[in-house]
Design a protein around this motif. Structure first.
Motif, PDB file in Angstrom:
ATOM      1  N   TYR A   9      10.519 -13.955  63.661  1.00 38.08           N
ATOM      2  CA  TYR A   9      11.812 -14.372  63.116  1.00 38.08           C
ATOM      3  C   TYR A   9      11.995 -13.894  61.683  1.00 38.08           C
ATOM      4  CZ  TYR A   9      15.430 -17.648  61.420  1.00 38.08           C
ATOM      5  OH  TYR A   9      16.541 -18.213  60.844  1.00 38.08           O
ATOM      6  N   TYR A  46      18.895 -17.572  66.448  1.00 37.13           N
ATOM      7  CA  TYR A  46      18.734 -17.426  65.003  1.00 37.13           C
ATOM      8  C   TYR A  46      18.029 -16.103  64.716  1.00 37.13           C
ATOM      9  CZ  TYR A  46      20.027 -22.262  63.810  1.00 37.13           C
ATOM     10  OH  TYR A  46      20.715 -23.445  63.602  1.00 37.13           O
ATOM     11  N   CYS A  47      18.556 -15.357  63.754  1.00 37.84           N
ATOM     12  CA  CYS A  47      17.937 -14.092  63.370  1.00 37.84           C
ATOM     13  C   CYS A  47      18.244 -13.815  61.907  1.00 37.84           C
ATOM     14  CB  CYS A  47      18.417 -12.942  64.254  1.00 37.84           C
ATOM     15  SG  CYS A  47      20.200 -12.736  64.304  1.00 37.84           S
ATOM     16  N   GLN A  48      17.602 -12.775  61.384  1.00 38.25           N
ATOM     17  CA  GLN A  48      17.861 -12.387  60.000  1.00 38.25           C
ATOM     18  C   GLN A  48      19.281 -11.817  59.867  1.00 38.25           C
ATOM     19  OE1 GLN A  48      15.476 -12.248  56.997  1.00 38.25           O
ATOM     20  NE2 GLN A  48      15.121 -14.041  58.282  1.00 38.25           N
ATOM     21  N   PRO A  49      19.904 -11.972  58.695  1.00 35.30           N
ATOM     22  CA  PRO A  49      21.256 -11.441  58.504  1.00 35.30           C
ATOM     23  C   PRO A  49      21.277  -9.919  58.629  1.00 35.30           C
ATOM     24  CG  PRO A  49      20.666 -12.967  56.732  1.00 35.30           C
ATOM     25  CD  PRO A  49      19.413 -12.697  57.507  1.00 35.30           C
ATOM     26  N   HIS A  64      22.648 -16.660  61.372  1.00 38.37           N
ATOM     27  CA  HIS A  64      21.659 -16.001  60.521  1.00 38.37           C
ATOM     28  C   HIS A  64      21.695 -16.579  59.110  1.00 38.37           C
ATOM     29  CE1 HIS A  64      25.283 -13.577  59.979  1.00 38.37           C
ATOM     30  NE2 HIS A  64      25.124 -13.068  61.184  1.00 38.37           N
ATOM     31  N   THR A 119      14.041 -11.594  65.343  1.00 41.03           N
ATOM     32  CA  THR A 119      14.869 -10.602  64.664  1.00 41.03           C
ATOM     33  C   THR A 119      14.682  -9.166  65.165  1.00 41.03           C
ATOM     34  OG1 THR A 119      15.051 -11.943  62.655  1.00 41.03           O
ATOM     35  CG2 THR A 119      15.431  -9.581  62.413  1.00 41.03           C
ATOM     36  N   GLN A 140      20.276  -9.786  67.149  1.00 38.02           N
ATOM     37  CA  GLN A 140      21.686 -10.151  67.045  1.00 38.02           C
ATOM     38  C   GLN A 140      22.532  -9.309  67.990  1.00 38.02           C
ATOM     39  OE1 GLN A 140      23.410 -10.288  63.108  1.00 38.02           O
ATOM     40  NE2 GLN A 140      25.505 -10.271  63.896  1.00 38.02           N
TER      41      GLN A 140
END
Length: 306
Positions: free
Chosen positions: A87, A30-33, A61, A8, A49
């Protein structure tokens, strides 16, 4: 390899770049929103992102990976390996078991020292002279998995968390590329039971400087919390962050007393020379520039009520 990348913050970006440059097929990131940020509090994508989208990679996310739908989507990627670095979500066992070659985590410490959330900060706060990066096979425990490869670096006497963060980010990127290239030959090494320490998340309550402590401790606090959350003190009812320092070779006085030429502050034992400061509403400034706009005299004090 077919790689799922999971990360992230800015620390993770060089790793993503290194995987792409090395020719791996990053099938999803994949990452945090996105989170509200800035004055307008508009949703802002994470550094990972933003970089993944610039590279034309698929970004996901999810708020959790515990649900059947999220796990089915992950399984459908048919990844050989997942590379995880900062992450921010716990990976359930079902996810850990899906990639054929496992999930590899890049951790910024010499495990088992400084397992947990803030290993870079804690290494400087503790006065460690060495740290590094470990590439670890992930398992259910908190940073407990066996280590495939480790690389060590010195922590310089004036190093801040920001500087060490950047060095370890690049080192982690180099190490994961090497590990993936040699994965068949590497033998996982279980972590020893001795020497385990935990790097708890930094609490903002830790950031206020106690000038009664020794210069060595105050210097570590300033460097270890720079740039975030920033060690701070009070002066003329104004909060001032101190972002870079070193232990002074000379100087003494009542704790919190300002000593000039150069800007030093007396501690319970010895004094620290303050190199970079920031007051509310201003950018970070070197000591000479700061004193031009915020004149101090010898004998003034830092501290007081906050």
């Amino acid at each position: 390899m077919r790689v799922v990348f999971m990360g992230t913050p800015e620390f993770s970006v060089p790793v993503l770049d290194a995987l792409v440059t090395a020719g791996h097929e990053v099938v999803a990131v994949y990452c945090q929103p996105p989170r509200p940020a800035g004055r307008g509090k508009k949703d802002r994508p994470s550094p990972v992102q933003a970089r993944a989208e610039a590279l034309g990679l698929q970004v996901r996310h999810p708020v959790s990976l515990k649900g059947a739908e999220a796990q089915a989507e992950f399984a459908a990627l048919n990844a050989e390996v997942a590379v995880v670095v900062a992450y921010g979500l716990i990976l359930p066992q079902a996810i850990l078991d899906m990639p054929r070659r496992g999930c590899l985590n890049i951790h910024a410490s010499l495990l088992p020292r400084w397992r947990g959330a803030a290993p870079i900060h804690r290494a400087i706060l503790a006065g460690d002279q060495l740290t590094g990066v470990c590439i670890m096979q992930m398992e259910a425990g908190l940073d407990t998995g066996p280590v495939l490869q480790r690389a060590t670096v010195d922590i310089s006497p004036e190093e801040t968390t920001a500087l060490l963060h950047d060095r370890l980010s690049v080192l982690g990127a180099q190490q994961i590329v090497d590990v993936l290239a040699n994965l068949d030959r590497l033998v996982p090494e279980p972590q020893p039971d001795q020497g385990v320490t935990y790097a708890a998340k930094i609490d903002k309550a830790e950031a206020r400087i106690d000038w009664s402590k020794s210069a060595v401790e105050v210097d570590r606090l300033i460097r270890g919390l720079s740039p975030f959350p920033g060690a701070w003190t009070q002066q003329r009812e104004t909060r001032i962050k101190l972002l870079a320092s070193r232990v002074s070779a000379a100087g003494s006085g009542a704790p919190g007393t300002v000593l000039l030429d150069p800007l030093r502050v007396a501690c319970g034992e010895g004094a620290v020379e303050v190199l970079t400061l920031q007051r509310a509403g201003k950018g970070a400034q070197d000591a000479a520039t700061f004193l031009n706009g915020w004149p101090l005299q010898a004998g003034d004090t830092f501290g007081g009520e906050g």
